[in-house]
Design an enzyme around this catalytic site. Structure first.
Site, PDB file in Angstrom:
ATOM      1  N   ALA A 168       4.306   0.976  -4.212  1.00  0.00           N
ATOM      2  CA  ALA A 168       3.595   0.887  -2.801  1.00  0.00           C
ATOM      3  C   ALA A 168       4.579   1.219  -1.673  1.00  0.00           C
ATOM      4  O   ALA A 168       5.638   1.600  -2.057  1.00  0.00           O
ATOM      5  CB  ALA A 168       3.009  -0.472  -2.647  1.00  0.00           C
ATOM      6  N   ALA A 171       7.412  -1.750  -1.967  1.00  0.00           N
ATOM      7  CA  ALA A 171       7.781  -2.195  -3.040  1.00  0.00           C
ATOM      8  C   ALA A 171       7.008  -1.526  -4.309  1.00  0.00           C
ATOM      9  O   ALA A 171       6.297  -0.764  -4.104  1.00  0.00           O
ATOM     10  CB  ALA A 171       7.614  -3.778  -2.988  1.00  0.00           C
ATOM     11  N   GLN A 172       7.867  -1.702  -5.367  1.00  0.00           N
ATOM     12  CA  GLN A 172       7.131  -1.353  -6.592  1.00  0.00           C
ATOM     13  C   GLN A 172       7.068  -2.385  -7.834  1.00  0.00           C
ATOM     14  O   GLN A 172       7.896  -3.353  -7.574  1.00  0.00           O
ATOM     15  CB  GLN A 172       7.873  -0.121  -7.044  1.00  0.00           C
ATOM     16  N   LYS A 187       7.655  -7.488  -8.726  1.00  0.00           N
ATOM     17  CA  LYS A 187       7.607  -6.759  -7.668  1.00  0.00           C
ATOM     18  C   LYS A 187       8.888  -6.752  -7.069  1.00  0.00           C
ATOM     19  O   LYS A 187       9.568  -7.794  -6.344  1.00  0.00           O
ATOM     20  CB  LYS A 187       6.545  -7.362  -6.692  1.00  0.00           C
ATOM     21  N   ASP A 324      -6.061  -6.574   3.095  1.00  0.00           N
ATOM     22  CA  ASP A 324      -5.538  -5.568   2.756  1.00  0.00           C
ATOM     23  C   ASP A 324      -6.244  -5.168   1.326  1.00  0.00           C
ATOM     24  O   ASP A 324      -5.643  -5.064   0.360  1.00  0.00           O
ATOM     25  CB  ASP A 324      -3.958  -5.423   2.346  1.00  0.00           C
TER      26      ASP A 324
END
Length: 538
Positions: A168, A171-172, A187, A324
């Site tokens: 994202a 972060a990933q 994360k 979100d």
């Protein structure tokens, strides 16, 4: 003339960008504790600022030159404007990808503001920003681990997949296995995100403010204000972890009737820091993956109802809202209890991911927002105006506010038919909705300027949920609006009861200082006032 105007605009933007580069670089050097990191930042930030300046100047010139001499309202102007919107959206998309970080976040925000910004920007950003985010290398992931916990990933976990399963803007996520054998999702924040966020936010802010001065109708400063406030919280994963637990606690306490059907991954606190978040690994279908939802034995119709119910409860009853809810942050799985509906299909459970962006609604805002939605569902024009005005829309823009919330023209908002808010998804419906951002651009900008920021986030949340439901049901559903009407009505009733109880409690404490006769007199007077008020509202 146009060329001279372009060079003036470009020169202004370049001067601002250059000044900001020098100021940002000096600030970083002065506060640095890591010389190598400082060197990286001081070389990368000016490059991004220069890209900002060139992109903004190019977009400004394109609008000013392409629309020059075209009559307002003409077909030719509309056609050229569509082409400029599309070119500018592609330039902005390219800038976001090149700069990364919060620029991706900004692009995602724009992609979720359906009909609040021109449709060309929404479509361009939505098609790219949610699924094509930059990926940090394994070396960068190891760098974050070393700084946060002093060990490498394969030392902290028994197994750690170096290839992320998702990435994202901030972060990933990597799959790992703990030393006691539990499968988890980890994360990991992109390296140096915290270091560059403040400078990037300031740079984007200067350019948006400059564009607003050149084009007064371009006023999206509120979006930057919101990002400046929310970004530090989103960059602290401890805040996200606490939000997820508070969200589930609210469902257990305030909405026990659906608490079983809403879930968030369990947090592993001992393996989490502000830049690393370890949580339970979740299997399931992305909420808009209709084929997989059916394959798992669930009905898209039931999923749509659950999504509408869960977020209505959050907005109108809890006052603590996940802001979100795009498709990548919502997973659906069969309810672990094994419950089935009347048709033998498995009941769905909604799993909420990414709890970094939440907003709290105070009592008055929550009451007025619930009252407004109740009025919208039940076609109460007087109440729509009253509660829109209380939320900041004013006497002159409440019709537009109602239109943005429902994506329906005023004549249908106040239509008394049961399905008056349902969008059928026809070409006529779509074209009617797409004209909102272009035809009412200046009015929408003024409305967004007036509304409290928390309501602006509710608009974004509303757009995300509409998009999810449209994909599940191929258009909006009557059931979703009936759920919103029911939950908002319950919330309004509960709020009034709570207010009355608080008033009676205060009155009781206040009366304790009076004689028995005085207390009786005051109570009789209060009852009389309540009767008068009731008769006036009938």
């Amino acid at each position: 003339m146009a060329a001279r105007s372009f060079w003036r605009t470009r020169t202004k933007l370049l001067v601002v960008g250059t000044a900001l580069c020098g100021g940002s670089g000096a600030a970083f050097v002065a506060s640095s504790e890591d010389p190598s990191t400082t060197l990286k930042l001081c070389t990368s930030i000016p490059v991004r600022l220069y890209r900002n300046t060139v992109t903004a100047a190019s977009i400004a010139f394109d609008y000013e030159y392409s629309l020059l001499g075209l009559a307002e309202g003409s077909n030719e102007r509309a056609k050229v404007k569509h082409e400029v919107h599309l070119r500018s959206a592609q330039k902005l998309q390219e800038l976001c990808f090149k700069n990364g970080g919060i620029y991706i976040k900004l692009g995602q925000h724009i992609g979720q503001l359906e009909y609040l910004v021109p449709e060309e920007y929404v479509r361009t950003m939505r098609e790219s920003m949610l699924n094509k985010c930059p990926v940090s290398s394994y070396e960068q992931v190891c760098e974050v681990f070393k700084k946060e916990v002093g060990e490498m990933p394969d030392e902290v976990f028994a197994e750690f997949d170096p290839v992320p399963i998702a990435s994202a803007s901030l972060a990933q996520v990597h799959v790992a296995r703990t030393h006691d054998g539990k499968k988890v999702a980890v994360k990991v924040q992109h390296a140096h995100m915290t270091d560059t966020a403040a400078a990037d936010t300031a740079a984007v802010g200067v350019l948006v403010n400059t564009l607003h001065r050149i084009f007064p109708s371009f006023d999206y400063r509120w979006l930057l204000d919101e990002m400046s406030e929310s970004l530090p919280k989103e960059l602290d994963f401890m805040v996200e972890a606490k939000n997820s637990e508070k969200c589930l606690d609210n469902f257990r306490k305030l909405s026990p009737h659906i608490a079983e059907y809403v879930y968030a991954p369990t947090i592993y606190w001992n393996l989490s820091t502000s830049k690393l978040l370890t949580m339970e690994f979740m299997d399931g279908a992305q909420v808009n993956d209709v084929a997989k939802i059916r394959k798992l034995g669930m009905q898209p119709y039931e999923v749509s109802k659950l999504v509408s119910q869960a977020f209505a409860e959050m907005m109108f009853k809890h006052g603590f809202v996940h802001c979100d809810p795009h498709a990548a942050n919502l997973i659906v799985r069969p309810d672990p209890s094994g419950k089935r509906n009347l048709y033998g299909k498995r009941k769905p459970q909604l799993v909420l991911l990414d709890h970094g962006l939440y907003k709290e609604l105070d009592f008055n805002t929550r009451f007025n927002y619930a009252s407004l939605w109740k009025a919208l569902v039940f076609s109460d024009a007087k109440a729509i105006k009253e509660h829109s005005t209380k939320l900041g829309a004013g006497d002159d823009l409440y019709v537009l506010f109602a239109g943005i919330l429902t994506m329906r023209p005023w004549k249908q908002v106040i239509d008394t038919s049961v399905d008056h808010l349902v969008i059928k998804g026809s070409k006529e419906d779509v074209s009617e909705l797409q004209m909102y951002a272009s035809q009412y651009f200046s009015e929408i900008s003024e409305l967004l300027r007036r509304l409290p920021r928390v309501i602006l986030l509710m608009l974004k949340t509303n757009d995300c949920l509409r998009s999810v439901n449209n994909e599940l049901m191929q258009g909006s559903s009557l059931e979703s609006f009936l759920i919103i009407g029911k939950v908002s009505s319950q919330a309004v009733l509960e709020a009034k009861r709570s207010e009355k109880k608080s008033l009676m409690k205060w009155l009781k404490v206040w009366l304790e200082g009076f004689s028995v006769e005085a207390r009786l007199w005051v109570m009789q007077f209060a009852l009389w006032l309540l009767q008068v008020r009731k008769s006036l509202t009938l």
